[in-house]
Design an enzyme around this catalytic site. Structure first.
Site, mmCIF file in Angstrom:
data_model
loop_
_atom_site.group_PDB
_atom_site.id
_atom_site.type_symbol
_atom_site.label_atom_id
_atom_site.label_comp_id
_atom_site.label_asym_id
_atom_site.label_seq_id
_atom_site.Cartn_x
_atom_site.Cartn_y
_atom_site.Cartn_z
ATOM 1 N N SER A 26 0.982 -1.587 0.023
ATOM 2 C CA SER A 26 -0.194 0.227 -0.103
ATOM 3 C C SER A 26 0.820 1.026 -0.110
ATOM 4 O O SER A 26 1.929 1.494 0.220
ATOM 5 C CB SER A 26 -1.120 -0.078 1.017
HETATM 6 N N1 SAH Z 1 -0.817 -4.693 3.875
HETATM 7 C C1 SAH Z 1 0.141 -5.074 3.329
HETATM 8 C C2 SAH Z 1 -0.671 -5.196 1.535
HETATM 9 C C3 SAH Z 1 -1.489 -5.735 0.883
HETATM 10 S S1 SAH Z 1 -1.968 -5.690 -0.156
HETATM 11 C C4 SAH Z 1 1.512 -4.305 2.976
HETATM 12 O O1 SAH Z 1 1.591 -3.809 3.650
HETATM 13 O O2 SAH Z 1 2.043 -4.071 2.191
HETATM 14 C C5 SAH Z 1 -3.674 -6.759 0.689
HETATM 15 C C6 SAH Z 1 -2.583 -8.222 0.008
HETATM 16 O O3 SAH Z 1 -4.300 -9.077 0.622
HETATM 17 C C7 SAH Z 1 -2.272 -8.939 -0.729
HETATM 18 O O4 SAH Z 1 -1.206 -10.034 0.086
HETATM 19 C C8 SAH Z 1 -3.481 -10.548 -0.951
HETATM 20 O O5 SAH Z 1 -2.585 -10.746 -1.397
HETATM 21 C C9 SAH Z 1 -3.738 -10.739 0.227
HETATM 22 N N2 SAH Z 1 -4.929 -11.217 0.414
HETATM 23 C C10 SAH Z 1 -6.326 -11.223 -0.380
HETATM 24 N N3 SAH Z 1 -7.759 -11.773 -0.048
HETATM 25 C C11 SAH Z 1 -6.757 -12.422 1.336
HETATM 26 C C12 SAH Z 1 -6.890 -13.299 2.528
HETATM 27 N N4 SAH Z 1 -8.346 -13.825 2.545
HETATM 28 N N5 SAH Z 1 -6.580 -13.954 3.909
HETATM 29 C C13 SAH Z 1 -5.586 -13.371 3.457
HETATM 30 N N6 SAH Z 1 -4.795 -12.180 2.540
HETATM 31 C C14 SAH Z 1 -5.689 -12.159 1.905
#
Ligand code: SAH
Length: 192
Positions: free
Chosen positions: A40
């Site tokens: 993000s």
């Molecule tokens: N917080 C992260 C940004 C995450 S982007 C950072 O600081 O880099 C969103 C993430 O959510 C992605 O990596 C995606 O794979 C994950 N995601 C999507 N659906 C999910 C689920 N059901 N459970 C866990 N993670 C999930």
């Protein structure tokens, strides 16, 4: 966007370069981290970190571990408590673990799995921070929210509203903190 001294200190203590593989880790935009996912933008991490109101010793669950950067900031805020983060893509869970190790963050545990189901074995949580967009507030996350706790989750398709749900006894209260854009939540309570 950053205004709380503890949150500012947490940002200062975690170098984003450990989590952002590209040449411009400090640019204020989301960036690719592999597997079609992104870290993000710093302003969004700032908004989430302020809105989550994480105090020392708070139990925290993050859904959407990604690069591990947001989890590292939450870890700095929640220490000495452990922050649990769940990531759906196995390869990314590995990436997050090695980024966190490289950054010297010792109080974040990365779990591989479907975070839309929460993490019942470590519940309840004082804070739950979802960093992907859900079609609605996932019921298991509400169930795993401790009394007095709050849950942050982007809700909607395309553009989303950042919703903060606070639990007070049997009652819950929702606030709309404004628009945001996150990648979709997958899994049981995500987008199919
Ligand atoms: N917080 C992260 C940004 C995450 S982007 C950072 O600081 O880099 C969103 C993430 O959510 C992605 O990596 C995606 O794979 C994950 N995601 C999507 N659906 C999910 C689920 N059901 N459970 C866990 N993670 C999930």
């Amino acid at each position: 966007l950053l205004r709380t001294p503890r949150v500012i200190d947490a940002f200062r203590s975690v170098d984003r370069a450990h989590f952002c593989p590209g040449p411009y880790p400090y640019v204020d935009s989301p960036q690719p981290i592999g597997h079609g996912q992104t870290i993000s933008a710093p302003h969004m991490v700032a908004i989430m970190s302020e809105a989550a109101r994480v105090d020392e010793g708070t139990s925290v669950l993050e859904v959407g571990g990604g690069s591990g950067y947001q989890a590292a900031i939450l870890g700095a805020l929640a220490a000495p408590s452990t922050v649990h983060t769940v990531e759906y893509v196995p390869g990314l869970a590995e990436v997050a673990r090695s980024n966190l190790a490289r950054a010297g963050v010792a109080n974040v545990v990365v779990h591989f799995g479907d975070g839309s189901l929460g993490l019942p074995e470590h519940a309840p949580f004082d804070r739950i921070v979802v960093t992907c967009a859900a079609p609605a507030v996932p019921p298991p996350l509400l169930e795993q929210l401790a009394d007095g706790g709050c849950l942050l989750v982007p809700v909607g398709k395309g553009f989303q509203d950042l919703i903060r749900v606070s639990r007070d006894g049997g009652r819950t209260r929702s606030e709309d903190l404004g628009g945001c854009v996150f990648v979709p939540l997958r899994g049981e309570h995500g987008f199919r």
